[in-house]
Scaffold this motif. Structure first.
Motif, PDB file in Angstrom:
ATOM      1  N   PRO A 145       0.834  -1.221  -0.055  1.00  0.00           N
ATOM      2  CA  PRO A 145      -0.020  -0.161   0.064  1.00  0.00           C
ATOM      3  C   PRO A 145       0.575   1.103  -0.070  1.00  0.00           C
ATOM      4  N   GLY A 146       0.443   2.398  -0.447  1.00  0.00           N
ATOM      5  CA  GLY A 146       1.078   3.558  -0.613  1.00  0.00           C
ATOM      6  C   GLY A 146       1.680   3.758  -1.907  1.00  0.00           C
ATOM      7  N   PRO A 147       2.748   4.601  -2.045  1.00  0.00           N
ATOM      8  CA  PRO A 147       3.078   4.956  -3.330  1.00  0.00           C
ATOM      9  C   PRO A 147       3.786   3.853  -4.318  1.00  0.00           C
ATOM     10  N   LYS A 148       3.970   2.743  -4.003  1.00  0.00           N
ATOM     11  CA  LYS A 148       4.444   1.686  -4.553  1.00  0.00           C
ATOM     12  C   LYS A 148       3.381   0.999  -5.151  1.00  0.00           C
ATOM     13  N   LEU A 175      -9.408   6.255  -6.960  1.00  0.00           N
ATOM     14  CA  LEU A 175      -8.414   5.007  -6.959  1.00  0.00           C
ATOM     15  C   LEU A 175      -9.025   3.747  -6.536  1.00  0.00           C
ATOM     16  N   VAL A 176      -8.928   2.638  -7.192  1.00  0.00           N
ATOM     17  CA  VAL A 176      -9.438   1.364  -6.786  1.00  0.00           C
ATOM     18  C   VAL A 176      -8.400   0.385  -6.760  1.00  0.00           C
ATOM     19  N   TRP A 177      -8.721  -0.709  -5.869  1.00  0.00           N
ATOM     20  CA  TRP A 177      -7.749  -2.051  -6.095  1.00  0.00           C
ATOM     21  C   TRP A 177      -8.329  -2.827  -6.748  1.00  0.00           C
ATOM     22  N   PRO A 178      -7.428  -3.390  -7.836  1.00  0.00           N
ATOM     23  CA  PRO A 178      -7.882  -4.253  -8.580  1.00  0.00           C
ATOM     24  C   PRO A 178      -8.063  -5.786  -8.086  1.00  0.00           C
TER      25      PRO A 178
END
Length: 143
Positions: A118-121, A140-143
């Motif tokens: 999680p975060g920038p990476k 922004l969504v998590w795939p």
């Protein structure tokens, strides 16, 4: 309210699912951008092989990419299950996405970096640029 949904291979389903839960009165545009650098890279690599003549492998990209792009957009429209516009662009992906959402109120895109961080990476190069430069709100969504 105008919503642009950036569709990328591998993450588009999460984006479509996220926007499908929003108000049905939204103007939705499904956006896909093809990176022209792929064909250019193939062409330049082939030119470096001085003794090779004839078939240019970059010429095989477009006939394969266009039907794949159309299938992705058709699948996304079917998954969304409501009327929407479709926009196809070619060029530098991050710049084309930012330009495409110039008159949008919301851009929906997916995290495409390292899934366990999680975060920038969790943002790939193109997505990081889009998040930093989008002229509208970004979901922004998590795939």
């Amino acid at each position: 309210m105008k919503v642009t949904v950036w569709l990328a291979e591998g993450t588009w389903r999460a984006c479509v699912d996220a926007v499908s839960t929003l108000n049905s009165s939204l103007e939705i545009t499904l956006l896909h951008v093809t990176d022209d650098d792929v064909g250019d890279a193939m062409r330049f690599a082939y030119q470096g092989l001085l003794s090779r003549h004839g078939h240019d492998p970059a010429d095989t990209v477009d006939p394969v990419a266009e039907p794949a792009e159309r299938a992705l957009l058709d699948d996304a429209k079917a998954r969304l299950g409501r009327d929407c516009a479709v926009e196809v662009r070619h060029g530098h992906v991050e710049r084309e996405v930012v330009a495409a959402c110039a008159d949008a109120d919301l851009l929906v895109c997916a995290r495409d970096g390292e899934p366990g961080h999680p975060g920038p990476k969790s943002l790939g190069h193109h997505t990081r640029f889009v998040v930093d430069h989008a002229p509208c709100a970004v979901l922004l969504v998590w795939p």
